[in-house]
Design an enzyme around this catalytic site. Structure first.
Site, PDB file in Angstrom:
ATOM      1  N   GLU A  39      -1.965  -8.959   3.955  1.00 36.27           N
ATOM      2  CA  GLU A  39      -1.897  -9.412   5.351  1.00 36.27           C
ATOM      3  C   GLU A  39      -3.260  -9.595   6.005  1.00 36.27           C
ATOM      4  OE1 GLU A  39      -1.158  -6.483   4.121  1.00 36.27           O
ATOM      5  OE2 GLU A  39      -1.348  -4.833   5.536  1.00 36.27           O
ATOM      6  N   HIS A  51      -3.805  -5.215   0.488  1.00 36.18           N
ATOM      7  CA  HIS A  51      -3.249  -5.661   1.768  1.00 36.18           C
ATOM      8  C   HIS A  51      -3.258  -7.186   1.853  1.00 36.18           C
ATOM      9  CE1 HIS A  51      -2.774  -1.800   3.855  1.00 36.18           C
ATOM     10  NE2 HIS A  51      -3.737  -1.416   3.041  1.00 36.18           N
ATOM     11  N   SER A  99       0.272 -14.571  37.863  1.00 38.01           N
ATOM     12  CA  SER A  99      -1.035 -13.916  37.983  1.00 38.01           C
ATOM     13  C   SER A  99      -2.168 -14.914  37.796  1.00 38.01           C
ATOM     14  CB  SER A  99      -1.148 -12.835  36.913  1.00 38.01           C
ATOM     15  OG  SER A  99      -1.243 -13.451  35.641  1.00 38.01           O
ATOM     16  N   GLY A 100      -1.831 -16.135  37.384  1.00 34.76           N
ATOM     17  CA  GLY A 100      -2.890 -17.082  37.024  1.00 34.76           C
ATOM     18  C   GLY A 100      -3.178 -17.018  35.536  1.00 34.76           C
ATOM     19  N   GLY A 101      -2.701 -15.981  34.871  1.00 33.08           N
ATOM     20  CA  GLY A 101      -2.925 -15.814  33.431  1.00 33.08           C
ATOM     21  C   GLY A 101      -1.912 -16.605  32.616  1.00 33.08           C
ATOM     22  N   VAL A 102      -2.171 -16.658  31.316  1.00 32.08           N
ATOM     23  CA  VAL A 102      -1.347 -17.518  30.474  1.00 32.08           C
ATOM     24  C   VAL A 102       0.079 -16.972  30.300  1.00 32.08           C
ATOM     25  CG1 VAL A 102      -2.252 -16.537  28.322  1.00 32.08           C
ATOM     26  CG2 VAL A 102      -1.332 -18.828  28.309  1.00 32.08           C
ATOM     27  N   ASP A 103       0.235 -15.640  30.222  1.00 30.88           N
ATOM     28  CA  ASP A 103       1.567 -15.099  29.937  1.00 30.88           C
ATOM     29  C   ASP A 103       2.554 -15.386  31.066  1.00 30.88           C
ATOM     30  OD1 ASP A 103       0.323 -14.142  27.727  1.00 30.88           O
ATOM     31  OD2 ASP A 103       0.260 -12.059  28.376  1.00 30.88           O
ATOM     32  N   SER A 104       2.175 -15.015  32.285  1.00 33.48           N
ATOM     33  CA  SER A 104       3.131 -15.239  33.380  1.00 33.48           C
ATOM     34  C   SER A 104       3.352 -16.738  33.592  1.00 33.48           C
ATOM     35  CB  SER A 104       2.665 -14.554  34.671  1.00 33.48           C
ATOM     36  OG  SER A 104       1.457 -15.105  35.138  1.00 33.48           O
ATOM     37  N   SER A 105       2.340 -17.556  33.316  1.00 38.27           N
ATOM     38  CA  SER A 105       2.492 -18.997  33.519  1.00 38.27           C
ATOM     39  C   SER A 105       3.469 -19.600  32.504  1.00 38.27           C
ATOM     40  CB  SER A 105       1.142 -19.706  33.397  1.00 38.27           C
ATOM     41  OG  SER A 105       0.212 -19.101  34.249  1.00 38.27           O
ATOM     42  N   CYS A 130       0.840  -1.202   0.000  1.00 40.28           N
ATOM     43  CA  CYS A 130       0.000   0.000   0.000  1.00 40.28           C
ATOM     44  C   CYS A 130       0.880   1.260   0.000  1.00 40.28           C
ATOM     45  CB  CYS A 130      -0.993  -0.041   1.163  1.00 40.28           C
ATOM     46  SG  CYS A 130      -2.324   1.154   0.970  1.00 40.28           S
TER      47      CYS A 130
END
Ligand code: XMP
Length: 510
Positions: A169, A167, A221-227, A79
């Site tokens: 993408e 585009h 934190s219980g969340g996926v990232d920190s786990s 573009c």
């Protein structure tokens, strides 16, 4: 070194999608602002120029210096990127007489050409441009056109440089991934070996080299990232990783114990810290959303700081930062973006803690974090859990937070979430939860008048939380959930369902 593609960002809303499409074909790529072109070592196999909200005809438009790129390594302009390469090297870009937004069909495609090979005649592409390339320089060969746009794709002959007006993408460009793959793999020659397993292997090695025998603290934190960050570090340094999971009294019902159990089953060394009363004390009397967020953030830091001092000689703090937080954004008007809400994550700790920071996920998008977690056999209950905000139920109890209100909301939330799971809706929904409203209303139960609380249920679909739509959950399910809540949760006599999208609303109410 890993083969890679560099994407130069000119501020397009689709830039991250370019990166996603490349990574989906197992090739590593990075996004850099157009005016901070990184060193292009031999592992950089190609460069892509993104779109932009600017017109190339605007005197304030970006003017990238392509002297070290064009003609030297494979280059694809999308573009704005395509228009810039046409205009800057002797062609002409003019406002379109017909502005093309949305669907268009490629009416002629050169199927023999390496960039467009394998694409069907009449393939659908997605356009979003107000300008058009009217004249291309002499050595530009047109590879594809649409009904309204003659120069939809071109090749600069004598070099590996290309431009596409559409585009590739976005998902609506049906064969866009094919074109990107043609460029990245066939033309730039990247080896498609960036996989979750290869990421785990190389990251574990890098972490071992970086950390040696040092001790690392990580706030779960219980969340996926920190786990996932914890599991990677655990693989790398095992006993030298010390995890802390704080019960702020604002978690979901039974969440503290069940998440702690899951972590221990994963083999993590984790200390659960019960600090609910400290949080409730700090929230007492506070009704303003920002003050509540700040209070929760501050207590978290105090608790975490005190706990980390108990771990002798720890000198690293691990954070679950992911790639979208790292990408330097290109500001179109140069102004700072407005703070809508001050987010608090377990990551945001102050400088005085004097810990060095390690961020094992800083190269990954959210879905890649999940894929990496899955490749390390992380339990599905942690991997697929909905996002949950750092301040927890504290920002879903509107007005002052009390322990009693938390208990009420936990019950309502548990009925809703368990119901979603039971009826197979949980994985279709991106995030869900209940909100305790500061509203009392009249009801009737048996022959008695009631005057009790109202709650709202919220379930949204989204990909990244930046935009969201409310989920069209079946009426029967909502009816069922509502009656369960009113019958089972003392103090609640009215249930509403939030049907606002983001924007203009946000996902959380505070
Ligand atoms: P909003 O309400 O801004 O939320 O539309 C977007 C996403 O961010 C989550 N959220 C937070 N996450 N700390 C977090 O870790 C926070 O302070 C916070 N506030 C909102 C929200 O749950 C949604 O997924």
């Amino acid at each position: 070194m890993q083969d890679m593609i560099v994407i130069l960002d000119f501020g397009s809303q689709y830039t991250q999608l370019i990166a996603r499409r490349i990574r989906e074909i197992n090739v590593y790529c990075e996004i850099h602002p157009w005016n901070k072109i990184p060193e292009l070592g031999s592992h950089v196999k190609g460069v892509i120029l993104s779109g932009s909200p600017f017109s190339t005809r605007d005197p304030k438009a970006p003017q990238p210096d392509l002297s070290k790129i064009k003609g030297k390594i494979p280059l694809l302009g999308i573009c704005f990127g395509a228009q810039y390469m046409a205009q800057h090297f002797g062609g002409e870009v003019l406002p379109s007489t017909i502005r093309e937004y949305g669907r268009a069909m490629l009416s002629s495609v050169d199927h023999q050409h390496p960039l467009t090979q394998g694409m069907n005649a009449n393939t659908q592409v997605w356009m979003s441009h107000g300008d058009t390339i009217k004249v291309v320089p002499a050595n530009y060969r047109i590879l594809a056109s649409t009904k309204d746009v003659e120069v939809a794709a071109y090749h600069i002959e004598g070099e590996d440089s290309f431009g596409v007006q559409f585009h590739p993408e976005v998902y609506h460009s049906t064969e866009g991934s094919r074109l990107i793959s043609n460029f990245v793999i066939n033309i730039a020659g990247c080896a498609p070996n960036w996989t979750p397993d290869s990421f785990v292997e190389s990251t574990v090695k890098q972490l071992q080299e970086k950390l040696g025998n040092d001790k690392v603290i990580l706030g779960l934190s219980g969340g996926v990232d920190s786990s996932v960050a914890a599991l990677l570090l655990h693989k790398a340094i095992a006993k030298n990783l010390y995890c802390i999971f704080v019960d702020n009294g604002l978690l979901r019902k039974n969440e503290f114990d069940s998440v702690l159990d899951s972590y221990r089953e994963m083999g993590l060394q984790v200390k659960g810290v019960r600090a609910a009363q400290q949080f409730y004390a700090a929230l007492k009397g506070k009704t303003d959303p920002e003050e509540k967020r700040k209070a929760i953030g501050k207590v978290f830091i105090d608790v975490f700081d005190a706990e980390s001092h108990l771990i002798e000689d720890a000198n690293w703090l691990a954070q679950g930062t992911i790639y979208p937080d790292v990408i330097e954004s290109v500001s179109v008007d140069g102004g700072p973006s407005q703070t809508i809400k001050s987010h608090h994550n377990v990551g945001g700790l102050p400088d005085y803690m004097k810990l060095k920071i390690v961020e094992p996920l800083r190269l990954l998008f959210k879905d890649e974090v999940r894929r990496v977690g899955r490749s390390m056999n992380m339990p599905e209950n942690i991997l697929n859990r909905h996002p949950f905000p750092g301040p927890g139920l504290g920002i879903r109890i509107l007005g002052e937070v009390t322990e009693e209100k938390v208990r009420t909301l936990q019950e309502v939330d548990a009925i809703f979430i368990d119901g979603l799971k039971e009826h197979g809706h949980y994985d279709e929904v991106w995030q869900a939860g209940a909100i305790l409203l500061p509203v009392q209303s009249v009801g009737v139960m048996g022959d008695e008048r009631t005057y009790e609380n109202a709650v709202a249920l919220r379930a949204v679909s989204s990909t990244d939380g930046m935009t969201a739509d409310w989920c069209h959950l079946p009426y029967d399910f909502l009816a069922n959930t509502s009656s369960k809540i009113i019958n089972q949760v003392k103090g609640v006599n009215r249930v509403t369902y939030d049907i606002s999208s983001k924007p203009p609303a946000t996902i959380e109410w505070e």
